[in-house]
Design a protein around this motif. Structure first.
Motif, short mmCIF file in Angstrom:
data_model
loop_
_atom_site.label_atom_id
_atom_site.label_comp_id
_atom_site.label_asym_id
_atom_site.label_seq_id
_atom_site.Cartn_x
_atom_site.Cartn_y
_atom_site.Cartn_z
N ILE A 256 0.84 -1.20 0.00
CA ILE A 256 0.00 0.00 0.00
C ILE A 256 0.87 1.25 0.00
N GLY A 257 1.94 1.24 0.81
CA GLY A 257 2.86 2.36 0.84
C GLY A 257 3.56 2.57 -0.49
N GLU A 258 3.97 1.46 -1.13
CA GLU A 258 4.63 1.55 -2.44
C GLU A 258 3.67 2.08 -3.49
N LEU A 259 2.43 1.60 -3.47
CA LEU A 259 1.44 2.08 -4.45
C LEU A 259 1.19 3.57 -4.26
N THR A 260 1.05 4.00 -3.00
CA THR A 260 0.81 5.42 -2.73
C THR A 260 1.98 6.26 -3.23
N ARG A 261 3.20 5.77 -2.99
CA ARG A 261 4.38 6.51 -3.43
C ARG A 261 4.42 6.63 -4.96
N GLN A 262 4.18 5.52 -5.64
CA GLN A 262 4.23 5.53 -7.10
C GLN A 262 3.08 6.32 -7.70
N PHE A 263 1.92 6.26 -7.06
CA PHE A 263 0.75 7.02 -7.54
C PHE A 263 1.08 8.52 -7.50
N CYS A 264 1.63 8.98 -6.36
CA CYS A 264 1.99 10.40 -6.24
C CYS A 264 3.09 10.76 -7.22
N ASN A 265 4.04 9.85 -7.42
CA ASN A 265 5.15 10.11 -8.34
C ASN A 265 4.65 10.31 -9.76
N ILE A 266 3.72 9.46 -10.18
CA ILE A 266 3.17 9.57 -11.54
C ILE A 266 2.37 10.85 -11.69
N LEU A 267 1.72 11.29 -10.60
CA LEU A 267 0.96 12.54 -10.64
C LEU A 267 1.86 13.77 -10.62
N GLY A 268 3.16 13.54 -10.38
CA GLY A 268 4.07 14.67 -10.26
C GLY A 268 4.02 15.30 -8.88
N GLN A 269 3.50 14.53 -7.91
CA GLN A 269 3.40 15.02 -6.53
C GLN A 269 4.42 14.29 -5.66
N SER A 270 4.84 14.94 -4.59
CA SER A 270 5.74 14.29 -3.65
C SER A 270 4.96 13.31 -2.79
N TYR A 271 5.67 12.28 -2.31
CA TYR A 271 5.02 11.28 -1.46
C TYR A 271 4.57 11.90 -0.14
N GLU A 272 5.44 12.71 0.46
CA GLU A 272 5.08 13.42 1.68
C GLU A 272 4.36 14.71 1.33
N SER A 273 3.41 15.09 2.15
CA SER A 273 2.68 16.32 1.93
C SER A 273 3.63 17.52 2.01
N PRO A 274 3.65 18.40 0.98
CA PRO A 274 4.52 19.58 1.03
C PRO A 274 4.24 20.45 2.25
N LEU A 275 2.96 20.51 2.66
CA LEU A 275 2.61 21.32 3.82
C LEU A 275 3.22 20.73 5.09
N SER A 276 3.13 19.41 5.25
CA SER A 276 3.71 18.75 6.43
C SER A 276 5.21 18.92 6.45
N THR A 277 5.85 18.78 5.29
CA THR A 277 7.30 18.93 5.20
C THR A 277 7.74 20.35 5.55
N THR A 278 6.99 21.34 5.04
CA THR A 278 7.31 22.74 5.31
C THR A 278 7.20 23.06 6.79
N ILE A 279 6.12 22.59 7.41
CA ILE A 279 5.92 22.86 8.83
C ILE A 279 7.00 22.17 9.67
N ALA A 280 7.30 20.92 9.33
CA ALA A 280 8.32 20.19 10.09
C ALA A 280 9.68 20.85 9.97
N ALA A 281 10.03 21.31 8.76
CA ALA A 281 11.31 22.00 8.57
C ALA A 281 11.31 23.34 9.31
N GLY A 282 10.17 24.02 9.29
CA GLY A 282 10.06 25.29 9.99
C GLY A 282 10.24 25.15 11.48
N VAL A 283 9.70 24.07 12.04
CA VAL A 283 9.85 23.82 13.48
C VAL A 283 11.32 23.66 13.85
N GLN A 284 12.09 23.00 12.99
CA GLN A 284 13.52 22.83 13.25
C GLN A 284 14.30 24.13 13.05
#
Length: 384
Positions: A256-284
């Protein structure tokens, strides 16, 4: 964060201890009262009033001996002390006003809105995503993102119910896109289906399925195919065989994780949510910036006009998406106008540093890291 976690655990421990002691005392009091009530109820109407009073007096003496306030006072005091220290530690570790690190940076509001809406869709919160994008005035961008992630969630939900048909259909349709990514998702899906058929006890159907769908992968995945073929010896009883791990739910979760990753990749989207990544990086990144602003409180205007961060901000490796180079001499980050240059000795400096040290290329200079003489004309630009 470890200090905060330890302090929280201390408060939790003290709270549990206080609660346990209080409950213990209450149980003793309850027991004594019930025994007294039972004794009074068992007395007949001919017993004197003096006996009744003595029973109540006896209860008072027992409650006095229990000393409920004395027993709970010490644990409650320890809890209060832990509770009084915890907010101070939080206040020291977390800054309630993060606006000090704010900079007036231009950004595309439409892109930000789409990122937030996309985050809701990634979480399966489709109604919330629709509402947000509608309120933000971005209804056109909602339809495409929503339909894409709806399809993904339908496939994932079907897989959670052990239904691989939608996933296989999608993987077969996009097989030409999965191959360049080096993904063996289709094989993993067929393997799960094969194991499910074999566990039902139908060896012939499983063998037919393997010949039809697994055989094409044999040239590149022979060891895995061989293991699956040995499973034909255990139709309907894989759970008691040496290959019982093939029935593990963890295998489904990985696919399921692999399918989700590949699905997002084909859509041109990152596997991790850009919003979650931005907030997590901002916290650091916030603590050093807030510390800088507290020290340089009088230079607010300079902070707003800086093109680069005034202090180094260390982020974990998962937030490092592009290689960067900071010149060890000028301490400035390389740019297109000031690219990194490889010197003949193997060390790297930025172009402007080499230009200054070579007097605009008119003389050789010593490498700051080794005794080599460097000719600026022999320096080559590095591309990351």
């Amino acid at each position: 964060m470890d200090l905060i976690k330890d302090a929280f655990e201390r408060v939790t421990k003290k709270q549990k201890l206080s609660s346990s002691k209080t409950q213990e005392v209450l149980d003793l009091i309850d027991q004594e009262i019930k025994q007294t009530v039972q004794k009074i109820q068992s007395c007949n109407e001919y017993e004197s009033q003096v006996d009744f009073k003595s029973t109540i007096a006896e209860l008072k003496n027992k409650l006095k001996d229990i000393a409920p306030l004395g027993q709970t006072e010490s644990t409650q005091k320890e809890l209060n002390q832990a509770l009084s220290k915890y907010p101070k530690l939080l206040e020291k570790s977390f800054h309630p006003d993060i606006a000090k690190a704010y900079r007036n940076v231009e950004f595309d509001a439409q892109t930000v809105n789409e990122i937030i809406g996309s985050h809701f869709y990634r979480q399966g919160l489709f109604e919330l995503g629709d509402c947000f994008l509608s309120e933000a005035g971005e209804p056109e961008s909602a339809a495409a993102m929503k339909s894409q992630f709806q399809e993904m969630f339908q496939i994932v939900e079907a897989m959670k119910c052990q239904n691989l048909e939608p996933a296989l259909k999608w993987a077969i349709t996009n097989s030409d896109k999965l191959k360049p990514n080096g993904s063996d998702l289709l094989l993993k899906l067929h393997s799960l289906q094969y194991v499910a058929i074999l566990q039902k006890g139908d060896r012939d159907e499983a063998l037919h399925y393997a010949r039809t769908y697994l055989a094409p992968f044999a040239s590149d995945h022979m060891a895995e195919i061989q293991k699956l073929m040995v499973c034909l010896l255990y139709p309907g009883k894989l759970d008691t065989s040496p290959y019982f791990h093939l029935l593990s739910k963890a295998n489904w979760d990985k696919v399921i994780g692999e399918l989700t990753r590949q699905f997002c990749n084909i859509l041109g989207q990152s596997y991790e949510s850009p919003l979650s990544t931005t907030i997590a990086a901002g916290v650091q990144g916030l603590p050093p910036l807030l510390k800088f602003m507290n020290v340089m409180a009088g230079k607010r205007n300079e902070w707003q006009n800086m093109e680069q961060l005034p202090v180094p901000v260390e982020l974990d490796r998962e937030f490092q998406f592009h290689s960067v180079f900071v010149c060890p001499v000028s301490k400035e980050q390389a740019t297109d106008e000031n690219p990194p240059m490889l010197m003949s000795c193997g060390h790297v400096l930025c172009k402007q540093s080499i230009t200054k040290m070579s007097k605009n290329g008119t003389k050789t200079f010593k490498c700051p890291y080794c005794p080599s003489d460097i000719d600026s004309a022999q320096c080559k630009q590095l591309h990351f």
